[in-house]
Design a protein around this motif. Structure first.
Motif, PDB file in Angstrom:
ATOM      1  N   ARG A 195       1.039  -1.003  -0.197  1.00 39.39           N
ATOM      2  CA  ARG A 195       0.402   0.397   0.070  1.00 39.39           C
ATOM      3  C   ARG A 195       0.971   1.648  -0.571  1.00 39.39           C
ATOM      4  O   ARG A 195       2.214   1.023   0.189  1.00 39.39           O
ATOM      5  N   ILE A 196      -0.030   2.506  -0.507  1.00 34.71           N
ATOM      6  CA  ILE A 196       1.224   3.903   0.325  1.00 34.71           C
ATOM      7  C   ILE A 196       1.107   3.615   1.217  1.00 34.71           C
ATOM      8  O   ILE A 196       2.036   5.115   1.449  1.00 34.71           O
ATOM      9  N   GLY A 197       0.716   3.247   2.319  1.00 37.91           N
ATOM     10  CA  GLY A 197       0.921   3.394   3.788  1.00 37.91           C
ATOM     11  C   GLY A 197      -0.283   2.659   5.035  1.00 37.91           C
ATOM     12  O   GLY A 197      -0.983   1.870   3.901  1.00 37.91           O
ATOM     13  N   ILE A 198      -0.115   3.223   5.857  1.00 40.77           N
ATOM     14  CA  ILE A 198      -1.003   2.220   7.119  1.00 40.77           C
ATOM     15  C   ILE A 198      -1.056   2.667   8.036  1.00 40.77           C
ATOM     16  O   ILE A 198      -0.527   4.188   8.502  1.00 40.77           O
ATOM     17  N   ASP A 199      -2.604   3.003   8.176  1.00 39.61           N
ATOM     18  CA  ASP A 199      -3.208   3.442   9.673  1.00 39.61           C
ATOM     19  C   ASP A 199      -2.492   2.265  10.430  1.00 39.61           C
ATOM     20  O   ASP A 199      -4.085   1.152  10.320  1.00 39.61           O
ATOM     21  N   GLY A 200      -2.273   1.466  11.679  1.00 41.88           N
ATOM     22  CA  GLY A 200      -1.889   1.370  12.556  1.00 41.88           C
ATOM     23  C   GLY A 200      -2.161   1.283  13.394  1.00 41.88           C
ATOM     24  O   GLY A 200      -1.860   0.522  14.494  1.00 41.88           O
ATOM     25  N   GLU A 201      -2.876   2.089  13.981  1.00 42.04           N
ATOM     26  CA  GLU A 201      -3.951   2.887  15.114  1.00 42.04           C
ATOM     27  C   GLU A 201      -4.363   1.415  15.941  1.00 42.04           C
ATOM     28  O   GLU A 201      -5.546   1.124  15.108  1.00 42.04           O
ATOM     29  N   LYS A 202      -4.319   0.839  17.120  1.00 39.42           N
ATOM     30  CA  LYS A 202      -4.456  -0.572  17.416  1.00 39.42           C
ATOM     31  C   LYS A 202      -4.102  -1.206  17.563  1.00 39.42           C
ATOM     32  O   LYS A 202      -4.390  -2.319  17.868  1.00 39.42           O
ATOM     33  N   VAL A 203      -3.538  -1.711  16.656  1.00 42.06           N
ATOM     34  CA  VAL A 203      -2.395  -2.888  16.041  1.00 42.06           C
ATOM     35  C   VAL A 203      -1.461  -2.734  16.046  1.00 42.06           C
ATOM     36  O   VAL A 203      -0.421  -3.583  17.181  1.00 42.06           O
ATOM     37  N   LEU A 204      -0.765  -1.815  15.331  1.00 39.66           N
ATOM     38  CA  LEU A 204       1.307  -1.776  15.443  1.00 39.66           C
ATOM     39  C   LEU A 204       1.846  -1.743  17.762  1.00 39.66           C
ATOM     40  O   LEU A 204       0.606  -1.481  18.699  1.00 39.66           O
ATOM     41  N   VAL A 255      15.061  -6.143  -4.259  1.00 39.34           N
ATOM     42  CA  VAL A 255      13.434  -5.691  -5.292  1.00 39.34           C
ATOM     43  C   VAL A 255      14.007  -4.498  -6.247  1.00 39.34           C
ATOM     44  O   VAL A 255      13.652  -3.393  -6.180  1.00 39.34           O
ATOM     45  N   ASN A 256      13.299  -4.831  -7.346  1.00 39.32           N
ATOM     46  CA  ASN A 256      13.420  -3.881  -8.215  1.00 39.32           C
ATOM     47  C   ASN A 256      12.079  -4.164  -9.083  1.00 39.32           C
ATOM     48  O   ASN A 256      11.964  -2.199  -9.895  1.00 39.32           O
ATOM     49  N   LYS A 257      10.380  -4.741  -9.108  1.00 36.94           N
ATOM     50  CA  LYS A 257       9.819  -3.992  -8.902  1.00 36.94           C
ATOM     51  C   LYS A 257       8.321  -4.282  -7.513  1.00 36.94           C
ATOM     52  O   LYS A 257       8.417  -5.226  -6.745  1.00 36.94           O
ATOM     53  N   PHE A 258       7.345  -3.299  -7.749  1.00 39.28           N
ATOM     54  CA  PHE A 258       6.896  -3.084  -6.394  1.00 39.28           C
ATOM     55  C   PHE A 258       5.341  -2.550  -7.778  1.00 39.28           C
ATOM     56  O   PHE A 258       5.186  -1.815  -8.374  1.00 39.28           O
ATOM     57  N   ILE A 259       4.364  -3.446  -6.996  1.00 37.59           N
ATOM     58  CA  ILE A 259       3.169  -2.778  -7.548  1.00 37.59           C
ATOM     59  C   ILE A 259       2.801  -2.386  -6.029  1.00 37.59           C
ATOM     60  O   ILE A 259       2.670  -3.107  -5.055  1.00 37.59           O
ATOM     61  N   VAL A 260       2.235  -1.259  -6.589  1.00 35.96           N
ATOM     62  CA  VAL A 260       1.606   0.018  -5.074  1.00 35.96           C
ATOM     63  C   VAL A 260      -0.350  -0.027  -5.540  1.00 35.96           C
ATOM     64  O   VAL A 260      -0.528   0.511  -6.590  1.00 35.96           O
ATOM     65  N   HIS A 261      -0.726  -0.628  -4.763  1.00 39.84           N
ATOM     66  CA  HIS A 261      -2.407  -0.305  -4.596  1.00 39.84           C
ATOM     67  C   HIS A 261      -1.982   1.004  -3.445  1.00 39.84           C
ATOM     68  O   HIS A 261      -1.452   1.870  -2.309  1.00 39.84           O
ATOM     69  N   SER A 262      -2.913   2.367  -4.105  1.00 39.90           N
ATOM     70  CA  SER A 262      -3.065   3.713  -4.088  1.00 39.90           C
ATOM     71  C   SER A 262      -3.930   4.062  -3.100  1.00 39.90           C
ATOM     72  O   SER A 262      -4.009   4.943  -3.263  1.00 39.90           O
ATOM     73  N   ARG A 263      -3.591   3.344  -2.497  1.00 40.40           N
ATOM     74  CA  ARG A 263      -4.604   3.557  -0.813  1.00 40.40           C
ATOM     75  C   ARG A 263      -4.166   3.128   0.023  1.00 40.40           C
ATOM     76  O   ARG A 263      -3.152   2.466  -0.253  1.00 40.40           O
ATOM     77  N   ILE A 264      -4.006   3.651   1.091  1.00 36.01           N
ATOM     78  CA  ILE A 264      -3.840   3.408   2.774  1.00 36.01           C
ATOM     79  C   ILE A 264      -4.669   2.444   3.073  1.00 36.01           C
ATOM     80  O   ILE A 264      -5.547   1.860   2.419  1.00 36.01           O
ATOM     81  N   ALA A 265      -3.802   1.578   3.864  1.00 39.98           N
ATOM     82  CA  ALA A 265      -4.382   0.740   4.668  1.00 39.98           C
ATOM     83  C   ALA A 265      -4.635   0.718   5.895  1.00 39.98           C
ATOM     84  O   ALA A 265      -3.973   0.840   7.144  1.00 39.98           O
ATOM     85  N   ILE A 266      -5.996   0.512   6.442  1.00 37.68           N
ATOM     86  CA  ILE A 266      -6.890   1.134   7.907  1.00 37.68           C
ATOM     87  C   ILE A 266      -6.478  -0.562   7.902  1.00 37.68           C
ATOM     88  O   ILE A 266      -7.123  -1.359   8.384  1.00 37.68           O
ATOM     89  N   LEU A 267      -5.945  -0.609   9.577  1.00 40.37           N
ATOM     90  CA  LEU A 267      -5.484  -1.920   9.810  1.00 40.37           C
ATOM     91  C   LEU A 267      -6.576  -2.123  10.916  1.00 40.37           C
ATOM     92  O   LEU A 267      -7.040  -3.229  11.332  1.00 40.37           O
ATOM     93  N   ALA A 268      -7.697  -1.512  11.459  1.00 36.86           N
ATOM     94  CA  ALA A 268      -8.576  -2.270  12.537  1.00 36.86           C
ATOM     95  C   ALA A 268      -9.574  -0.470  12.351  1.00 36.86           C
ATOM     96  O   ALA A 268      -9.594   0.149  11.777  1.00 36.86           O
ATOM     97  N   GLY A 269     -10.758  -1.378  12.421  1.00 37.37           N
ATOM     98  CA  GLY A 269     -11.752  -0.753  11.936  1.00 37.37           C
ATOM     99  C   GLY A 269     -12.511  -0.713  10.801  1.00 37.37           C
ATOM    100  O   GLY A 269     -13.799  -0.623  10.635  1.00 37.37           O
ATOM    101  N   LEU A 270     -11.945  -1.333   9.667  1.00 32.33           N
ATOM    102  CA  LEU A 270     -12.370  -1.904   8.289  1.00 32.33           C
ATOM    103  C   LEU A 270     -11.847  -3.124   7.818  1.00 32.33           C
ATOM    104  O   LEU A 270     -10.773  -3.579   8.751  1.00 32.33           O
TER     105      LEU A 270
END
Length: 327
Positions: free
Chosen positions: A133-142, A169-184
């Motif tokens: 992902r482009i980033g994460i919201d890891g509140e309540k998980v990290l 690694v020279n190939k990256f597949i990027v999902h253009s959203r952050i991942a919210i690890l708790a609540g969704l």
């Protein structure tokens, strides 16, 4: 041949049967397995988990791992299967996955991901890529020890890529959203966090030596064409599953025309179903993946109703074909 379009790994969808269905329509797009955990490969039925037909090339094995040792062992076992590439999942937002310190959770630990990549490289000479992902919201998980549990700045993603690039690694597949690890749940994680395609474009601009593939919310040929102005390749998931006839429009990316009708595809589906029946396998396990064949056109409800029946088989399909021909 350069990969331009990929069919995203989708749990409970991109199994062996669905991948064979894709190949009935398009021979060029890159296929992915479902995400398979390293532990499953180490402890499971390898032929069931990893087996595939040669027609599925080019095909990528996607694994999820939580430590280098398990990653090494899993990929070593997979060496008997002729995958074209190994992909490490660092993007799945499922709480079940992040709860086991896999998937998008690992974006908070780029050095650990680098170590996992290093272990995989010791187990195989195949190319290794990362889907993230482009980033994460890891509140309540990290862990509470983290100064920041929301790791969603462009600079965070760039650091992740820089660290894992050094591991090989020279190939990256990027999902253009952050991942919210708790609540969704995973479906909400594909829809609620806003798309930030521009950050993927920026990554390619700043890292021109890397193969950057974009994923997330892509549904049309027009969108694909626009993305390809900025990145190397494009990954689609649900759109291909829900509307497989879009696969007939991808020939231009590979220098060929795909002229195949639904009738011709159904003929292939019938032959495949007969082969399953000969092996004692219920065709329903395959047919359920074809329900989007009439997406957006007349006959969709009728097709879905017939092929979704648990007892649907090749005879069902032959009768359907007769109805189509007589319509």
């Amino acid at each position: 041949m350069k990969n331009v379009i990929s069919v995203a790994p989708m749990v409970d969808k991109t199994d062996r049967h669905f991948r064979n269905f894709v190949r009935m329509i398009n021979k060029d797009v890159q296929l992915y397995t479902e995400m398979i955990t390293a532990q499953a490969i180490i402890n499971g039925d390898l032929e069931y988990l990893l087996g595939f037909e040669d027609i599925q090339h080019p095909i990528v094995l996607q694994i999820a791992a939580t430590n280098p040792e398990e990653a090494f062992e899993a990929v070593k076992r997979a060496e008997d299967y002729n995958y074209d590439e190994i992909n490490l999942n660092v993007g799945c937002p499922s709480d079940r996955v992040s709860g086991n310190m896999m998937g998008a959770y690992l974006m908070a630990f780029p050095e650990l991901v680098g170590d996992i990549v290093t272990a995989i490289k010791k187990a195989t000479k195949k190319p290794i890529s990362i889907k993230h992902r482009i980033g994460i919201d890891g509140e309540k998980v990290l862990p509470d020890s983290f100064e920041r549990t929301i790791i969603d700045k462009y600079e965070d993603m760039l650091n992740f890529v820089n660290v894992t690039e050094k591991a090989g690694v020279n190939k990256f597949i990027v999902h253009s959203r952050i991942a919210i690890l708790a609540g969704l749940d995973p479906k909400q994680n594909r829809e609620i966090p806003p798309l930030r395609h521009e950050e993927v474009y920026r990554l390619k601009k700043e890292k021109p030596n890397l193969h950057i593939e974009i994923n997330g919310g892509i549904k049309t040929i027009e969108q694909i064409d626009e993305h390809l102005k900025h990145v190397d390749s494009v990954m689609l998931g649900r759109e291909i599953y829900d509307n497989p006839m879009i696969l007939t429009k991808f020939g231009k990316y590979y220098g060929n025309d795909i002229n195949i009708s639904r009738k011709e595809i159904i003929e292939k589906i019938i032959e495949y179903s007969k082969k399953l029946e000969e092996k004692g396998i219920r065709p329903h396990l395959f047919l359920m993946h074809t329900q989007g064949l009439f997406h957006g056109v007349r006959g969709s409800k009728f097709w879905k109703r017939e092929i979704n029946h648990p007892k649907a088989n090749s005879e069902t399909l032959i009768k359907l074909m007769e109805n189509i021909e007589n319509d």
